[in-house]
Design a protein around this motif. Structure first.
Motif, PDB file in Angstrom:
ATOM      1  N   LEU A  58      57.496  -9.756  52.983  1.00  0.00           N
ATOM      2  CA  LEU A  58      57.040 -11.104  53.329  1.00  0.00           C
ATOM      3  C   LEU A  58      56.979 -12.050  52.134  1.00  0.00           C
ATOM      4  CD1 LEU A  58      54.328 -10.620  56.092  1.00  0.00           C
ATOM      5  CD2 LEU A  58      56.554 -11.688  56.287  1.00  0.00           C
ATOM      6  N   PRO A  59      56.480 -11.644  50.983  1.00  0.00           N
ATOM      7  CA  PRO A  59      56.470 -12.591  49.856  1.00  0.00           C
ATOM      8  C   PRO A  59      57.870 -13.054  49.460  1.00  0.00           C
ATOM      9  CG  PRO A  59      54.996 -10.776  49.399  1.00  0.00           C
ATOM     10  CD  PRO A  59      55.745 -10.427  50.649  1.00  0.00           C
ATOM     11  N   GLU A  62      59.173 -15.955  51.730  1.00  0.00           N
ATOM     12  CA  GLU A  62      58.561 -17.273  51.646  1.00  0.00           C
ATOM     13  C   GLU A  62      59.492 -18.217  50.901  1.00  0.00           C
ATOM     14  OE1 GLU A  62      54.695 -16.831  50.010  1.00  0.00           O
ATOM     15  OE2 GLU A  62      53.943 -15.750  51.765  1.00  0.00           O
TER      16      GLU A  62
END
Length: 79
Positions: A58-59, A62
Protein backbone atom coordinates in the motif's frame (compact mmCIF):
# COMPACT_ATOMS: atom_id res chain seq x y z
CA UNK A 1 -32.29 -47.18 -49.84
CA UNK A 2 -30.07 -46.54 -46.81
CA UNK A 3 -32.00 -46.59 -43.55
CA UNK A 4 -30.58 -44.67 -40.61
CA UNK A 5 -30.51 -46.67 -37.41
CA UNK A 6 -30.14 -45.03 -34.04
CA UNK A 7 -27.50 -46.46 -31.77
CA UNK A 8 -29.74 -46.05 -28.71
CA UNK A 9 -33.52 -46.46 -28.82
CA UNK A 10 -35.45 -43.27 -28.19
CA UNK A 11 -37.38 -44.72 -25.27
CA UNK A 12 -34.14 -45.44 -23.42
CA UNK A 13 -32.95 -41.88 -23.90
CA UNK A 14 -36.28 -40.51 -22.65
CA UNK A 15 -36.18 -42.70 -19.53
CA UNK A 16 -32.55 -41.83 -18.81
CA UNK A 17 -33.48 -38.67 -16.90
CA UNK A 18 -35.73 -40.51 -14.47
CA UNK A 19 -33.41 -43.47 -13.94
CA UNK A 20 -32.05 -43.82 -10.40
CA UNK A 21 -29.35 -46.28 -9.49
CA UNK A 22 -29.71 -48.44 -6.41
CA UNK A 23 -25.93 -48.53 -5.96
CA UNK A 24 -24.70 -46.04 -3.38
CA UNK A 25 -21.21 -44.62 -3.64
CA UNK A 26 -18.77 -45.49 -0.86
CA UNK A 27 -18.71 -43.10 2.09
CA UNK A 28 -16.07 -40.40 2.12
CA UNK A 29 -13.09 -40.96 4.34
CA UNK A 30 -12.91 -38.67 7.33
CA UNK A 31 -9.89 -36.43 7.65
CA UNK A 32 -7.52 -37.03 10.51
CA UNK A 33 -6.70 -34.32 13.03
CA UNK A 34 -3.24 -33.82 11.53
CA UNK A 35 -4.73 -33.37 8.04
CA UNK A 36 -7.21 -30.77 9.29
CA UNK A 37 -4.43 -28.98 11.19
CA UNK A 38 -2.15 -29.01 8.15
CA UNK A 39 -4.81 -27.64 5.84
CA UNK A 40 -5.69 -24.95 8.38
CA UNK A 41 -2.05 -23.90 8.72
CA UNK A 42 -1.61 -23.76 4.97
CA UNK A 43 -4.74 -21.63 4.65
CA UNK A 44 -3.59 -19.28 7.39
CA UNK A 45 -0.16 -18.99 5.77
CA UNK A 46 -1.70 -18.04 2.43
CA UNK A 47 -4.01 -15.47 4.04
CA UNK A 48 -1.15 -14.02 6.10
CA UNK A 49 0.96 -13.73 2.94
CA UNK A 50 -1.79 -11.88 1.12
CA UNK A 51 -2.40 -9.52 4.03
CA UNK A 52 1.32 -8.91 4.44
CA UNK A 53 1.80 -8.14 0.76
CA UNK A 54 -1.13 -5.76 0.91
CA UNK A 55 0.27 -3.97 3.96
CA UNK A 56 3.75 -3.68 2.44
CA UNK A 57 2.40 -2.77 -0.99
CA UNK A 58 0.00 0.00 0.00
CA UNK A 59 2.68 2.63 0.72
CA UNK A 60 4.21 2.08 -2.71
CA UNK A 61 0.81 2.47 -4.35
CA UNK A 62 0.25 5.91 -2.86
CA UNK A 63 0.86 8.98 -4.99
CA UNK A 64 4.33 9.55 -3.58
CA UNK A 65 3.54 13.13 -2.60
CA UNK A 66 5.20 12.85 0.80
CA UNK A 67 8.58 11.84 -0.61
CA UNK A 68 8.31 14.35 -3.45
CA UNK A 69 7.39 17.19 -1.11
CA UNK A 70 10.28 16.39 1.22
CA UNK A 71 12.78 16.54 -1.64
CA UNK A 72 11.30 19.74 -3.00
CA UNK A 73 11.36 21.42 0.40
CA UNK A 74 15.03 20.51 0.89
CA UNK A 75 15.87 21.91 -2.52
CA UNK A 76 13.99 25.12 -1.82
CA UNK A 77 15.81 25.56 1.53
CA UNK A 78 19.22 25.32 -0.16
CA UNK A 79 18.49 28.26 -2.51
Amino acid sequence: MFRRREAVPFSFVAEHDSFRSNVTPPPRERLTVSQVTGRTLIGLTVVAGLVGSLLFGLPSLEAGQTAGNAQQSEASERR
